[in-house]
Scaffold this motif. Structure first.
Motif, PDB file in Angstrom:
ATOM      1  N   GLU A  30       0.830  -1.207   0.000  1.00  0.00           N
ATOM      2  CA  GLU A  30       0.000   0.000   0.000  1.00  0.00           C
ATOM      3  C   GLU A  30       0.866   1.260   0.000  1.00  0.00           C
ATOM      4  O   GLU A  30       0.608   2.201  -0.750  1.00  0.00           O
ATOM      5  N   LYS A  31       1.908   1.286   0.806  1.00  0.00           N
ATOM      6  CA  LYS A  31       2.803   2.442   0.845  1.00  0.00           C
ATOM      7  C   LYS A  31       3.492   2.642  -0.495  1.00  0.00           C
ATOM      8  O   LYS A  31       3.649   3.768  -0.965  1.00  0.00           O
ATOM      9  N   GLY A  32       3.909   1.540  -1.121  1.00  0.00           N
ATOM     10  CA  GLY A  32       4.529   1.632  -2.447  1.00  0.00           C
ATOM     11  C   GLY A  32       3.564   2.199  -3.466  1.00  0.00           C
ATOM     12  O   GLY A  32       3.931   3.037  -4.293  1.00  0.00           O
ATOM     13  N   GLY A  33       2.319   1.758  -3.406  1.00  0.00           N
ATOM     14  CA  GLY A  33       1.295   2.260  -4.325  1.00  0.00           C
ATOM     15  C   GLY A  33       1.040   3.742  -4.135  1.00  0.00           C
ATOM     16  O   GLY A  33       0.844   4.478  -5.104  1.00  0.00           O
ATOM     17  N   LYS A  35       3.215   5.939  -3.078  1.00  0.00           N
ATOM     18  CA  LYS A  35       4.361   6.671  -3.630  1.00  0.00           C
ATOM     19  C   LYS A  35       4.268   6.748  -5.155  1.00  0.00           C
ATOM     20  O   LYS A  35       4.559   7.782  -5.752  1.00  0.00           O
ATOM     21  N   ILE A  36       3.869   5.655  -5.781  1.00  0.00           N
ATOM     22  CA  ILE A  36       3.707   5.644  -7.238  1.00  0.00           C
ATOM     23  C   ILE A  36       2.610   6.617  -7.647  1.00  0.00           C
ATOM     24  O   ILE A  36       2.746   7.369  -8.610  1.00  0.00           O
ATOM     25  N   GLN A  37       1.515   6.619  -6.891  1.00  0.00           N
ATOM     26  CA  GLN A  37       0.420   7.522  -7.196  1.00  0.00           C
ATOM     27  C   GLN A  37       0.865   8.969  -7.057  1.00  0.00           C
ATOM     28  O   GLN A  37       0.539   9.817  -7.894  1.00  0.00           O
ATOM     29  N   GLY A  38       1.630   9.261  -6.021  1.00  0.00           N
ATOM     30  CA  GLY A  38       2.142  10.622  -5.827  1.00  0.00           C
ATOM     31  C   GLY A  38       3.054  11.046  -6.957  1.00  0.00           C
ATOM     32  O   GLY A  38       2.990  12.175  -7.459  1.00  0.00           O
ATOM     33  N   GLU A  41       0.981  11.826 -10.013  1.00  0.00           N
ATOM     34  CA  GLU A  41       0.313  13.126  -9.901  1.00  0.00           C
ATOM     35  C   GLU A  41       1.307  14.276 -10.126  1.00  0.00           C
ATOM     36  O   GLU A  41       0.967  15.273 -10.748  1.00  0.00           O
ATOM     37  N   ASP A  42       2.529  14.114  -9.626  1.00  0.00           N
ATOM     38  CA  ASP A  42       3.569  15.129  -9.837  1.00  0.00           C
ATOM     39  C   ASP A  42       3.925  15.239 -11.310  1.00  0.00           C
ATOM     40  O   ASP A  42       4.209  16.334 -11.809  1.00  0.00           O
ATOM     41  N   ALA A  43       3.918  14.120 -12.026  1.00  0.00           N
ATOM     42  CA  ALA A  43       4.259  14.125 -13.443  1.00  0.00           C
ATOM     43  C   ALA A  43       3.188  14.818 -14.270  1.00  0.00           C
ATOM     44  O   ALA A  43       3.494  15.387 -15.325  1.00  0.00           O
ATOM     45  N   LYS A  44       1.945  14.822 -13.800  1.00  0.00           N
ATOM     46  CA  LYS A  44       0.867  15.486 -14.526  1.00  0.00           C
ATOM     47  C   LYS A  44       1.008  17.012 -14.479  1.00  0.00           C
ATOM     48  O   LYS A  44       0.555  17.701 -15.363  1.00  0.00           O
ATOM     49  N   LYS A  45       1.634  17.519 -13.426  1.00  0.00           N
ATOM     50  CA  LYS A  45       1.713  18.975 -13.223  1.00  0.00           C
ATOM     51  C   LYS A  45       2.679  19.642 -14.145  1.00  0.00           C
ATOM     52  O   LYS A  45       3.539  19.277 -14.739  1.00  0.00           O
TER      53      LYS A  45
END
Length: 45
Positions: A30-33, A35-38, A41-45
């Motif tokens: 869950e923690k790995g997921g 971090k990947i999600q974060g 989201e950073d890459a979208k900005k």
């Protein structure tokens, strides 16, 4: 009868240990997921 109780006790301990292991692995995944999600989201900005 004592043998049966000993075997059941060991089985219970094994199951409890397995549950803790699976729960810990689930938290790590869950923690790995998150971090990947974060990062996504950073890459979208």
């Amino acid at each position: 009868m004592k043998r049966l109780i000993a075997v059941l006790g060991l089985a219970c301990l094994t199951l409890l240990t397995a549950c803790n292991t699976v729960q810990g692995a689930g938290k790590d995944i869950e923690k790995g997921g998150e971090k990947i999600q974060g990062a996504a989201e950073d890459a979208k900005k």
